[in-house]
Design an enzyme around this catalytic site. Structure first.
Site, short mmCIF file in Angstrom:
data_model
loop_
_atom_site.label_atom_id
_atom_site.label_comp_id
_atom_site.label_asym_id
_atom_site.label_seq_id
_atom_site.Cartn_x
_atom_site.Cartn_y
_atom_site.Cartn_z
N GLU A 42 3.74 -6.72 3.60
CA GLU A 42 4.30 -5.38 3.85
C GLU A 42 3.52 -4.17 3.32
O GLU A 42 3.63 -3.07 3.86
CB GLU A 42 5.74 -5.29 3.28
CG GLU A 42 6.78 -6.14 3.98
CD GLU A 42 6.81 -7.59 3.48
OE1 GLU A 42 6.18 -7.87 2.42
OE2 GLU A 42 7.44 -8.44 4.13
N SER A 67 4.79 -15.47 -6.77
CA SER A 67 5.82 -16.52 -6.66
C SER A 67 5.20 -17.88 -6.33
O SER A 67 5.81 -18.91 -6.55
CB SER A 67 6.82 -16.16 -5.56
OG SER A 67 6.15 -16.02 -4.33
N ASP A 68 3.98 -17.85 -5.79
CA ASP A 68 3.32 -19.12 -5.47
C ASP A 68 1.81 -18.93 -5.55
O ASP A 68 1.32 -17.80 -5.49
CB ASP A 68 3.76 -19.65 -4.10
CG ASP A 68 3.77 -18.59 -3.04
OD1 ASP A 68 4.76 -17.83 -2.96
OD2 ASP A 68 2.79 -18.49 -2.30
#
Ligand code: HPA
Length: 234
Positions: free
Chosen positions: A180, A202-203
Site C-alpha cells: 500500500e 510479520s514474516d
C-alpha cells in the site's frame, strides 16, 4: 459525505491512522482512543474518531492493496481535509538485517503497480514520505526505546509473488514488502499532505519465519503506541 465514506463534515480528524484491516481500526478505537465514535460503516470499512493524549485523531481501514487504499485516502484528502495520513501495517522482510518484529519506517516505496504508469507513463516517480513525520517517528521511537529501521519498502500488487520479483528489489536495497505505501505517498504528494508508512515485520521472506499471533499482537501494540505518540506530539 463521499462515495465510500459517509461521514458528516468535521467528523474526521486532520490526522488519520490507516490500518489495512477495518477490524484493526475498531480494535484501535476501542483500546487506544478515548470517546471514540464510529463515522463510517460503508462496506464494513470502519472509521473512528476519538482522542489520544487529549488530541483528536481518526483511524480508518483501507482494505488491502493500492487500489483499495487509493479510494479511501483520496476521499480523506479531497473531501475531509485530512493533513496527516499514517499507514500502520505489516510487511515481509526481504533483508537479512531486518528481523521479525522490527519496525520499518519506510523512507521510500518502490512499486510494480500500474497506478504509477497510469499517472506517469514512461516516467518514474519516487514515492517518498514526509520528512517531518519520518523524523518525528524516528525520534519518538528512540525516546520510547523501540528499535526502528529506516529503509525503503516495496508496495507490490501481488501478495503471492510467483516470479520472486522481491529478489530484484532486495538487490536495490528495499527492506520490506507490503502492498500500500507507494500509493499513499503518491497521493500525499498530489494533494500536498503528509504521509508515512510504519510497518512491522510479520514474516521473513528469506528465512520463511513468521510471527505467532501473540507476537503480532505485541508488536502491533508497539507500533500503535509509536504512531499515536508521534502524531499527537507534533
Ligand atoms: N507480501 C506482501 N504484503 C505483505 C507481506 C508479504 O510478504 N507480509 C505482510 N504483508
Amino acid at each position: 459525505m463521499s462515495t465510500h465514506i459517509n461521514a458528516p463534515e468535521g467528523a474526521i480528524a486532520q490526522t488519520v491512522l490507516l490500518p489495512g484491516d477495518p477490524l484493526r481500526a475498531k480494535f484501535i478505537a476501542e483500546n487506544f482512543l478515548k470517546d471514540a465514535k464510529c463515522y463510517n460503516e460503508v462496506r464494513g470499512m470502519y472509521g473512528f474518531t476519538g482522542t489520544y493524549n487529549g488530541k483528536r485523531i481518526s483511524v480508518q481501514g483501507t482494505g488491502m492493496g493500492q487500489p483499495s487504499l487509493s479510494i479511501y485516502v483520496q476521499e480523506l484528502f479531497q473531501f475531509y481535509g485530512v493533513q496527516n495520513a499514517v499507514r500502520i501495517g505489516t510487511c515481509g522482510s526481504i533483508s537479512e538485517d531486518v528481523k521479525l518484529r522490527d519496525i520499518i519506517l519506510a523512507n521510500g516505496a518502490c512499486t510494480d503497480s500500474s497506478l504509477q504508469s497510469q499517472r506517469f507513463g514512461l516516467m518514474h516517480y519516487s514515492p517518498v514520505p514526509s520528512f517531518k513525520l519520518l523524523n518525528a517517528a524516528y525520534n519518538k521511537a528512540n525516546e520510547l526505546g523501540l528499535k526502528t529501521v529506516v529503509a525503503p519498502c516495496v508496495s507490490s500488487d501481488r501478495f503471492y509473488d510467483a516470479n520472486e520479483n522481491w529478489k530484484l528489489w532486495k538487490k536495490y536495497g528495499a527492506a520490506g514488502i507490503e502492498m500500500e505505501a507507494a500509493e499513499l505517498y503518491t497521493l500525499a504528494a498530489e494533494f500536498k499532505r503528509n504521509a508515512l508508512a510504519i510497518l512491522t515485520v510479520s514474516d521473513h521472506i528469506i528465512t520463511g519465519e513468521a510471527t505467532t499471533a501473540e507476537e503480532r499482537q505485541t508488536t502491533f501494540k508497539d507500533m500503535m503506541k509509536l504512531a499515536l505518540e508521534t502524531m499527537t506530539s507534533l
